[in-house]
Scaffold this motif. Structure first.
Motif, PDB file in Angstrom:
ATOM      1  N   HIS A  57       2.602  27.198  40.859  1.00 17.88           N
ATOM      2  CA  HIS A  57       3.356  25.996  40.492  1.00 17.88           C
ATOM      3  C   HIS A  57       4.023  25.417  41.733  1.00 17.88           C
ATOM      4  CE1 HIS A  57       2.769  26.874  36.221  1.00 17.88           C
ATOM      5  NE2 HIS A  57       2.824  28.135  36.637  1.00 17.88           N
ATOM      6  N   VAL A  58       3.935  24.103  41.895  1.00 24.14           N
ATOM      7  CA  VAL A  58       4.385  23.459  43.133  1.00 24.14           C
ATOM      8  C   VAL A  58       5.466  22.439  42.808  1.00 24.14           C
ATOM      9  CG1 VAL A  58       3.657  22.057  45.105  1.00 24.14           C
ATOM     10  CG2 VAL A  58       2.070  23.727  44.098  1.00 24.14           C
ATOM     11  N   PHE A  59       6.629  22.614  43.402  1.00 19.49           N
ATOM     12  CA  PHE A  59       7.732  21.674  43.200  1.00 19.49           C
ATOM     13  C   PHE A  59       7.964  20.944  44.517  1.00 19.49           C
ATOM     14  CE2 PHE A  59      11.904  19.993  42.780  1.00 19.49           C
ATOM     15  CZ  PHE A  59      12.052  19.721  41.431  1.00 19.49           C
ATOM     16  N   PHE A  60       7.858  19.624  44.518  1.00 22.23           N
ATOM     17  CA  PHE A  60       7.969  18.866  45.767  1.00 22.23           C
ATOM     18  C   PHE A  60       9.407  18.465  46.074  1.00 22.23           C
ATOM     19  CE2 PHE A  60       3.479  17.977  44.628  1.00 22.23           C
ATOM     20  CZ  PHE A  60       2.902  18.449  45.792  1.00 22.23           C
ATOM     21  N   SER A  61       9.725  18.454  47.352  1.00 22.57           N
ATOM     22  CA  SER A  61      10.984  17.868  47.816  1.00 22.57           C
ATOM     23  C   SER A  61      10.726  17.289  49.208  1.00 22.57           C
ATOM     24  CB  SER A  61      12.121  18.894  47.800  1.00 22.57           C
ATOM     25  OG  SER A  61      11.827  19.982  48.643  1.00 22.57           O
ATOM     26  N   PRO A 116       4.907  36.440  47.747  1.00 22.98           N
ATOM     27  CA  PRO A 116       6.287  36.313  47.280  1.00 22.98           C
ATOM     28  C   PRO A 116       6.310  35.752  45.863  1.00 22.98           C
ATOM     29  CG  PRO A 116       5.743  34.542  48.806  1.00 22.98           C
ATOM     30  CD  PRO A 116       4.516  35.393  48.686  1.00 22.98           C
ATOM     31  N   ASP A 117       7.476  35.751  45.248  1.00 26.85           N
ATOM     32  CA  ASP A 117       7.635  35.103  43.942  1.00 26.85           C
ATOM     33  C   ASP A 117       7.850  33.605  44.115  1.00 26.85           C
ATOM     34  OD1 ASP A 117       7.890  37.560  42.080  1.00 26.85           O
ATOM     35  OD2 ASP A 117       9.167  37.994  43.802  1.00 26.85           O
ATOM     36  N   ILE A 118       8.451  33.247  45.264  1.00 28.89           N
ATOM     37  CA  ILE A 118       8.740  31.842  45.566  1.00 28.89           C
ATOM     38  C   ILE A 118       8.500  31.647  47.058  1.00 28.89           C
ATOM     39  CG2 ILE A 118      10.515  30.036  45.554  1.00 28.89           C
ATOM     40  CD1 ILE A 118      11.983  31.595  43.347  1.00 28.89           C
ATOM     41  N   ALA A 132       7.543  21.549  49.934  1.00 33.16           N
ATOM     42  CA  ALA A 132       7.125  22.067  48.630  1.00 33.16           C
ATOM     43  C   ALA A 132       7.675  23.476  48.458  1.00 33.16           C
ATOM     44  CB  ALA A 132       5.605  22.080  48.523  1.00 33.16           C
ATOM     45  N   THR A 133       8.098  23.773  47.239  1.00 34.07           N
ATOM     46  CA  THR A 133       8.498  25.131  46.876  1.00 34.07           C
ATOM     47  C   THR A 133       7.490  25.606  45.841  1.00 34.07           C
ATOM     48  OG1 THR A 133      10.799  24.505  47.228  1.00 34.07           O
ATOM     49  CG2 THR A 133      10.403  26.561  46.034  1.00 34.07           C
ATOM     50  N   LEU A 134       6.779  26.676  46.169  1.00 32.70           N
ATOM     51  CA  LEU A 134       5.756  27.197  45.268  1.00 32.70           C
ATOM     52  C   LEU A 134       6.347  28.377  44.497  1.00 32.70           C
ATOM     53  CD1 LEU A 134       4.160  25.720  47.635  1.00 32.70           C
ATOM     54  CD2 LEU A 134       2.237  27.131  46.970  1.00 32.70           C
ATOM     55  N   ALA A 135       6.057  28.428  43.218  1.00 34.78           N
ATOM     56  CA  ALA A 135       6.639  29.492  42.383  1.00 34.78           C
ATOM     57  C   ALA A 135       5.558  30.173  41.562  1.00 34.78           C
ATOM     58  CB  ALA A 135       7.695  28.895  41.451  1.00 34.78           C
ATOM     59  N   SER A 136       5.820  31.424  41.231  1.00 29.43           N
ATOM     60  CA  SER A 136       4.892  32.190  40.400  1.00 29.43           C
ATOM     61  C   SER A 136       5.013  31.739  38.944  1.00 29.43           C
ATOM     62  CB  SER A 136       5.220  33.672  40.496  1.00 29.43           C
ATOM     63  OG  SER A 136       6.493  33.889  39.918  1.00 29.43           O
ATOM     64  N   GLY A 137       4.029  32.129  38.151  1.00 33.47           N
ATOM     65  CA  GLY A 137       4.041  31.809  36.724  1.00 33.47           C
ATOM     66  C   GLY A 137       5.285  32.365  36.050  1.00 33.47           C
TER      67      GLY A 137
END
Ligand code: PLP
Length: 412
Positions: free
Chosen positions: A96-100, A250-252, A268-273
């Motif tokens: 999952h990718v969260f943009f900033s 990593p988890d994030i 971008a901050t990538l996160a695990s499911g």
């Protein structure tokens, strides 16, 4: 020169007027003082080289038909394509990718995701572990998880407390044992670290074994691992990600700087499911409440996508290996020089310390070396008495000779 501009990390009372940039190309910045070899990749952002043609083209093409659109409730192709490309390239499980828009915001987002995760899981964990001398940005949250010192002493009342692990030395058990003890308290929400090398903390290098050891402790005690690849990502350590040296996930994970090749801001901050699912609920209070106006700017996403395509299309690993070798040879040339100590390298990054009576960030040797290098046509930015070369990947052997020649010719 009179100017209304207040420059970052710049003491207007003592420093000479800023060098005026006129244009950029490849490894060079053309300035009012002549061409400067950008030996610091303009604060570590420029990877392939300035004005990389495919990235510039992607920006122009996108700007012609799609500019900023609100990203809450709307989406667009550049963001969708970039997110799936990042998931495909990132360490396994980061889906999952969260943009900033900057490294600092990518880290703030990561910290909020981690705390949100534990809150929504109904667990009271709220402590963050960090490695001493780390740097994660200049916002209040990122300063809190970074090293305290001259940079942020004035803002101390605003910062939150964290648990600090010693930097790994010797057999590294100092760090691992300290973390094992902390993690066993059951209060640790997350560990945040710069993988393999602390950048602003003085280009301090530690081994991939430590990274793997810390991951194992996180697994044993259910602590989320946040890896800040803002500086290390996109090849700096000799692999696409520093995490790739060990195969850990990593988890994030945070990325910025080289994400667009250093042409335009994006993060971008990538996160695990697991982290995503904790926020995924019919209970709207679990929404991830974070945004900034320019989240996932389409022009920046298109630039990043073009940058990603360069990794997919060209033999980047060969280029990184060649640069690592060239840097190592030049560093070795100074290793026996009595004016220097602690030569060290992490992939394409090479650093050495100047032996001076007063070290540390405020060492007066830094500004003098910077001025000397500019006279030699090289842009360096020593961290106190630590000098490093972190060039764009398009540098030639002759460029590197010039950079290291400027360092060697400095009269300490
Ligand atoms: N994290 C690391 C490891 C960094 O090196 C930096 C900047 O140098 C940041 C975060 C902050 O990035 P930005 O300056 O884009 O906010």
């Amino acid at each position: 020169m009179t100017s209304a501009v207040w420059h970052p990390f710049f003491q207007h009372a003592t420093e000479p007027d800023p060098v005026r940039a006129i244009s950029t190309e490849g490894a060079y910045i053309r300035t009012d003082r002549g061409p400067l070899l950008d030996a610091v990749s303009s604060w570590w952002v420029v990877t392939h080289g300035h004005n990389q043609p495919q990235i510039v083209q992607a920006i122009c093409d996108t700007a012609g038909h799609l500019d900023q659109v609100i990203f809450a409730g709307l989406t667009h192709q550049p963001a969708e394509d970039l997110a799936s490309a990042l998931v495909g390239m990132a360490p396994a499980g980061l889906d999952h990718v969260f943009f900033s828009d900057s490294g600092s915001t990518a880290v703030e987002v990561a910290l909020k995701m981690a705390l949100g995760y534990w809150k929504h899981e109904g667990d009271g964990r709220n402590r963050i572990a960090v490695i001493e001398d780390s740097y994660h940005g200049d916002t209040i949250g990122t300063m809190s998880v970074g090293e305290r010192g001259v940079f942020n002493a004035a803002y101390d009342p605003l910062m939150f407390g964290v648990d600090r692990l010693p930097f790994p030395v010797g057999d590294r058990s100092n760090t691992l044992d300290a973390f094992e003890t902390l993690a066993a308290t059951g209060k640790m929400a997350a560990l945040i670290l710069e993988p393999l090398i602390l950048g602003a903390g003085g280009m301090r290098v530690y081994s991939a074994d430590v990274l793997a050891g810390l991951r194992a402790i996180c697994d044993r005690h259910d602590v989320l691992m946040i890896v800040d690849e803002v500086m290390t990502g996109w090849g700096r350590t000799g692999r696409l990600w520093a995490c790739d040296h060990t195969g850990i996930s990593p988890d994030i994970m945070c990325t910025s700087k080289g994400l667009t090749g250093g042409v335009i801001p994006l993060a971008a901050t990538l996160a695990s499911g697991r982290v995503f699912r904790a926020h995924h609920s019919t209970d709207r209070r679990r929404t991830f409440y974070h945004s900034s106006s320019y989240t996932a700017n389409p022009i920046a996403c298109a630039a990043a996508l073009a940058q990603v395509r360069l990794w997919q299309a060209s033999p980047m690993q060969d280029r990184l290996d060649a640069l690592e070798t060239m840097q190592g040879e030049r560093l070795a040339g100074l290793a026996e020089d009595p004016r220097f100590e602690n030569p060290r390298q992490c992939g394409t990054i090479a650093a050495i310390d100047l032996k001076v009576p007063e070290g540390g960030y405020l060492s007066e040797v830094g500004p003098r070396l910077r001025a000397h290098a500019i006279d030699q046509g090289v842009l360096l930015r020593p961290l106190g008495n630590t000098v490093y070369v972190m060039p764009p990947y398009c540098v030639t052997a002759a460029d590197l000779d010039k950079a290291w020649g400027a360092i060697a010719s400095f009269q300490v």
